[in-house]
Enzyme design. Structure first.
Site, PDB file in Angstrom:
ATOM      1  N   LYS A  32       0.647  -1.171   0.146  1.00  0.00           N
ATOM      2  CA  LYS A  32       0.128  -0.081   0.124  1.00  0.00           C
ATOM      3  C   LYS A  32       0.869   1.214  -0.203  1.00  0.00           C
ATOM      4  CE  LYS A  32      -2.026   2.397   3.749  1.00  0.00           C
ATOM      5  NZ  LYS A  32      -2.769   1.848   4.775  1.00  0.00           N
ATOM      6  N   ARG A  76      -9.663   0.510   7.164  1.00  0.00           N
ATOM      7  CA  ARG A  76      -9.717  -0.518   7.434  1.00  0.00           C
ATOM      8  C   ARG A  76      -9.051   0.023   9.113  1.00  0.00           C
ATOM      9  NH1 ARG A  76      -4.323   0.923   9.070  1.00  0.00           N
ATOM     10  NH2 ARG A  76      -2.973   0.916   7.762  1.00  0.00           N
ATOM     11  N   GLN A 104     -11.882  10.680   9.981  1.00  0.00           N
ATOM     12  CA  GLN A 104     -11.811   9.242  10.782  1.00  0.00           C
ATOM     13  C   GLN A 104     -13.100   9.419  12.069  1.00  0.00           C
ATOM     14  OE1 GLN A 104     -10.627   5.891  11.084  1.00  0.00           O
ATOM     15  NE2 GLN A 104      -9.614   6.762   9.277  1.00  0.00           N
ATOM     16  N   GLY A 188      -4.982   8.508  16.048  1.00  0.00           N
ATOM     17  CA  GLY A 188      -3.882  10.044  15.119  1.00  0.00           C
ATOM     18  C   GLY A 188      -2.729   9.781  15.247  1.00  0.00           C
ATOM     19  N   ASP A 190       0.733   8.805  14.539  1.00  0.00           N
ATOM     20  CA  ASP A 190       1.931   7.265  13.395  1.00  0.00           C
ATOM     21  C   ASP A 190       2.735   7.725  12.544  1.00  0.00           C
ATOM     22  OD1 ASP A 190       0.141   9.807  11.725  1.00  0.00           O
ATOM     23  OD2 ASP A 190      -0.715   8.157  10.531  1.00  0.00           O
ATOM     24  N   LYS A 194       4.038  13.468  16.186  1.00  0.00           N
ATOM     25  CA  LYS A 194       2.705  13.273  16.650  1.00  0.00           C
ATOM     26  C   LYS A 194       2.301  12.591  17.842  1.00  0.00           C
ATOM     27  CE  LYS A 194       0.757  13.211  11.927  1.00  0.00           C
ATOM     28  NZ  LYS A 194      -0.174  11.853  11.097  1.00  0.00           N
TER      29      LYS A 194
END
Lengths: 288, 288
Positions: A32, A76, A104, A188, A190, A194
């Site tokens: 991906k 997903r 989201q 949130g 990733d 963050k």
């Protein structure tokens, strides 16, 4: 599942992440690409994009290019949120708290409603106007009542299950706010810069689960409290029955999701087989 | 240019490598999947496959999926061989030596003929029958004379410029065999378990060039002699005029190619713009 590959395009405030996972015994796996170009919104196009390539596990031949523009990742990720809530939150959770008002935030609420009898939603977003829009849209879509809160603290203090869905770079949620029985899913963060949960949240939680511990400690909420890594459980250990997540109604539980290639492979395979069904491809032709 | 991502599929003796490189200032870049599934030939299909995805550098949007089944990789690898020979071999090199008889053996010879006045070719392959077929095919295609040798040593001792194109796991070429003026390009090794040149080749060479030093020491010929890394030059330093490769007719020169994402981006962009030309897409529509 190899580590995430990341291509930085600093000239245009962008990055492309590549994830993949071969699942032993499955006849295909996904690779991906997901991009985030953060100057896009100013040009009127979404910052996120991407596609998935499904590879034949037996021969390496590409089977399909799913030009989903990131939609399958959105789905997903929400599905992973439902799994986290199913194992982590109290079965009777009726009050949902959502931090953030983006795609989201919407999808995580839908996903939560699949696994818990949600009746009321508290939402907080930095942009009050967007929060009000979110309230109206989601009331229409879900039939639930939503209340816009002035602070993240109000949301956390009032909810049974909280989902954090922001790109925040500083903690939004603190341990002091948590009452017994609360479940928080943080999806949130990733990336290295963050963070949504203060270290006190992880420290105070009775059970800490991550989708991938090694990712969470690098890109997710364990980054702020790596000493908690040892007791953290992986979500796959929970779903496969090897470990338990919530064991009593009094526990405070936290699940950190950073996103995994296994989830991408699972949804790409699911969608590919649905496409074959729609096109009436027989099982025989489907075999590799 | 991030490190290569690799997905192993041990159940089917396969692997997928992913390479990419953003070139500063270019309006697109490639992400390349290349697979090697080594049980495929027994099923009558090639072991190699792959595709390239061209990404808009400004927005992250996918511009094209080039389903080339590895053909563009073959071509850019051969092109890199031509560049290596152009800067590394003597200008008057007339005798080519080819180790291996596969697709790259053919393409590397074609590429070499573009930059040097090749008149005669010595070839060696483990499989004598394939070597004879290679001789006949390439004599027909190129008009050159080819001689099949019994050993790699004969090839190396007789040639001005040697290209090694095998998946060998043990050294095929030794330093003792090299005479002044020889150039060797080693393009076969691109994984931890492969090696074509004995460490004595690198040690004895007057000049050692790699496409990417950090890759060569991990996946290529510098793996056997990492202490030579310091003096090794990168091919990009040569082509950009910062460093010299061959400086006299007496020097022995070696170039190790492991393949780079920059090459993939270059050929994907080239092919994409050719496709736009063929389709008559105007310059205006082409701008991002």
């Amino acid at each position: 599942m190899p580590p995430i590959m990341r291509i930085d395009v600093p000239d245009h405030n962008g990055e492309v992440d590549i994830k993949s996972a071969y699942i032993k015994g499955e006849d295909s796996f996904a690779i991906k690409l997901s991009s985030g170009f953060f100057d896009n919104p100013a040009m009127g196009i979404p910052s996120a994009n991407g596609l998935m390539i499904l590879i034949n596990s037996h021969t390496g031949e590409p089977l399909a290019v799913l030009a989903d523009e990131g939609r399958l990742t959105d789905l997903r990720t929400a599905a992973a949120g439902a799994v986290a809530a199913k194992y982590g939150s109290r079965e009777t959770s009726r009050i949902a708290g959502i931090l953030g008002t983006g795609a989201q935030a919407r999808l995580q609420l839908y996903a939560l409603m699949l696994v818990r009898p949600i009746e009321h939603v508290f939402v907080y977003g930095r942009n009050g106007e967007k929060a009000v829009k979110f309230k109206h849209k989601m009331e229409q879509k879900t039939g639930l009542h939503l209340t816009v809160c002035e602070t993240a603290e109000q949301v956390v203090r009032k909810s049974d299950v909280v989902v954090t869905t922001t790109p925040s770079k500083e903690p939004l949620v603190y341990g002091d706010w948590m009452r017994p029985g609360l479940h928080i899913t943080a999806m949130g963060s990733d990336a290295e810069h963050k963070q949504e949960l203060d270290a006190s949240v992880i420290e105070k939680a009775d059970v800490v689960v991550c989708d991938v511990k090694s990712q969470s400690v690098r890109l997710g909420e364990l980054r702020s409290s790596p000493e908690q890594m040892e007791r953290a459980i992986e979500l796959g250990e929970v779903t496969s029955g090897k470990r338990s997540f919530r064991q009593s109604d009094e526990e405070i539980t936290v699940c950190d999701l950073t996103g995994t290639g296994v989830q991408d492979t699972a949804i790409a395979r699911h969608v590919y087989h649905q496409l074959l069904d729609w096109e009436g491809v027989t099982d025989e032709r489907r075999e590799v």
